[in-house]
Design a protein around this motif. Sequence first.
Motif, short mmCIF file in Angstrom:
data_model
loop_
_atom_site.label_atom_id
_atom_site.label_comp_id
_atom_site.label_asym_id
_atom_site.label_seq_id
_atom_site.Cartn_x
_atom_site.Cartn_y
_atom_site.Cartn_z
N ALA A 31 0.84 -1.21 0.00
CA ALA A 31 0.00 0.00 0.00
C ALA A 31 0.87 1.26 0.00
O ALA A 31 0.54 2.25 -0.64
CB ALA A 31 -0.93 -0.01 1.21
N ARG A 34 2.08 1.86 -3.51
CA ARG A 34 1.04 2.49 -4.33
C ARG A 34 0.91 3.97 -3.99
O ARG A 34 0.80 4.82 -4.90
CB ARG A 34 -0.31 1.79 -4.10
N ALA A 35 0.94 4.28 -2.70
CA ALA A 35 0.83 5.68 -2.29
C ALA A 35 1.97 6.49 -2.91
O ALA A 35 1.76 7.60 -3.42
CB ALA A 35 0.87 5.79 -0.77
N LEU A 37 3.71 5.80 -5.68
CA LEU A 37 3.65 5.92 -7.13
C LEU A 37 2.54 6.88 -7.57
O LEU A 37 2.69 7.58 -8.57
CB LEU A 37 3.44 4.54 -7.76
N ASN A 38 1.47 6.95 -6.82
CA ASN A 38 0.41 7.94 -7.10
C ASN A 38 0.98 9.35 -7.14
O ASN A 38 0.44 10.23 -7.81
CB ASN A 38 -0.66 7.89 -6.00
N ALA A 63 -0.34 -3.99 -6.39
CA ALA A 63 -0.84 -4.14 -7.75
C ALA A 63 -0.80 -2.82 -8.52
O ALA A 63 -1.43 -1.84 -8.14
CB ALA A 63 -2.27 -4.67 -7.72
N GLY A 64 -0.02 -2.79 -9.60
CA GLY A 64 0.12 -1.56 -10.38
C GLY A 64 1.39 -0.83 -10.02
O GLY A 64 2.00 -0.15 -10.85
N ALA A 65 1.82 -0.97 -8.79
CA ALA A 65 3.06 -0.30 -8.34
C ALA A 65 4.17 -1.34 -8.19
O ALA A 65 5.07 -1.17 -7.37
CB ALA A 65 2.82 0.42 -7.02
N ALA A 159 0.52 3.51 5.25
CA ALA A 159 0.35 3.94 3.85
C ALA A 159 -0.26 5.32 3.77
O ALA A 159 0.06 6.09 2.85
CB ALA A 159 -0.51 2.93 3.09
#
Lengths: 258, 258
Positions: A31, A34-35, A37-38, A63-65, A159
């Motif tokens: 998490a 992801r935070a 990469l956002n 997922a995605g990061a 996160a």
Amino acid sequence: MAGTDRTKESEWAPGPVVILVEPQMGENIGAAARAMLNCGLGNLRLVRPRDGWPNPRAVASAAGADAVIAGARLYGSTAEAIADLHAVYAATARDRQMIKPVVTPREAAAQIRARIADGRKVGILFGPERTGLTNDELALADTLLAVPLNPAFASLNLAQAVLIVAYEWFMAGDDTPPYRLVTNQTSPAPKEELLNFFLHLERELDACGFLRNEEKRPSMVRNIRNLFQRADLTEQEIQTLHGIVTELANERVRRKRV
Amino acid sequence: MAGTDRTKESEWAPGPVVILVEPQMGENIGAAARAMLNCGLGNLRLVRPRDGWPNPRAVASAAGADAVIAGARLYGSTAEAIADLHAVYAATARDRQMIKPVVTPREAAAQIRARIADGRKVGILFGPERTGLTNDELALADTLLAVPLNPAFASLNLAQAVLIVAYEWFMAGDDTPPYRLVTNQTSPAPKEELLNFFLHLERELDACGFLRNEEKRPSMVRNIRNLFQRADLTEQEIQTLHGIVTELANERVRRKRV
């Protein structure tokens, strides 16, 4: 193996490294990735993650990061994780009895951008989920970083803390205008077209008697014009309004004839 | 039953209401409630939550923010949920082909505080987790709200979006100084004490020969003084440094005698 590829740090636009010290749950690491990469951050360092590394749970929740997780560097101690950095900010949730400067995430973002522009390497430390960083670890950093929160309820998870810090980093370098009127393919209407609409509307309002009170007519006209001024009308919308007025007026005439 | 107690909205300091439209997972509702409370927001409204209401999963994941969940108001439609509000911001992640103003969370926070100071009621709409608000729902709002994020990876979950918006709300009314030197019970040292320390240190550095190069002595002394100036030394720390210098010098003298 994750952490050994030294080239990955250069793939990201220059930014602070995020260092998670003894993160407990793989889901939180994912998490956090992801935070990051956002908000355009990609360099992650991990100090003694509780469940070892690599961690499939971290991969799954990232997922995605994935690239952030794949490029994460592993360290045996906080001192090693910050050895090459010139400035280190340590996130802390509670007051510490130590003589140290404390900054908000917004101030940290401004300072970090300035330091990076000067060619310095900067890192941000986050401690384990429930206990946070130790005082000894804080003594390895220059500056403490505290998120201003509701004093009656200040309870961000890992996160979320990373997100807020990363978001302020992103905002400090972002040029999105605070306010923007999206007009797509049309343009705002120039004042001449607006006036034409006003005159059309007022002609019809006179015809149907809405403005029959001569004494009040001037202020009523102004009120209606001010109302439409606030709508930031586009050329296309002016056309639509002309059509609305015309059709309503025609209907009224038609009803009179029946 | 949650949602029927009309008095609860006044328990919170004035702020925007957060409206979740068709939230899917109870855990996300709870997480959103926590995000709100971290930032001093307490008024939650729910429109047709997928799993009904009350929802034990929402209660469980709201741990600590129970009051927000307990006070949440339930509505059958978005129009009903915003009926009493004077200004509505609708969070959106993707571009919409509609003529509407779009603001950042930071700008929204400033606008909302101004409107609330004027006695207006304001709400912020968040759509279902995977699909977001429909264009028809956006047409019920005045202003769209978009979080500036990494265009290559913009993927906030519901609670994170609520957190960022709520955090900007909190920051817009918070007076935490961007930078603060925590000094606990001690005070920064006045320049006289700093100079006394410099003179003590330089006396010992002369005695041990560190400053023997007469040509370089002035700049070396300045460099050392500048170094210590940057440390923002407190009175207690000056005393500590005096002790360090004295003991190091005594040890040197002792070693000579041996």
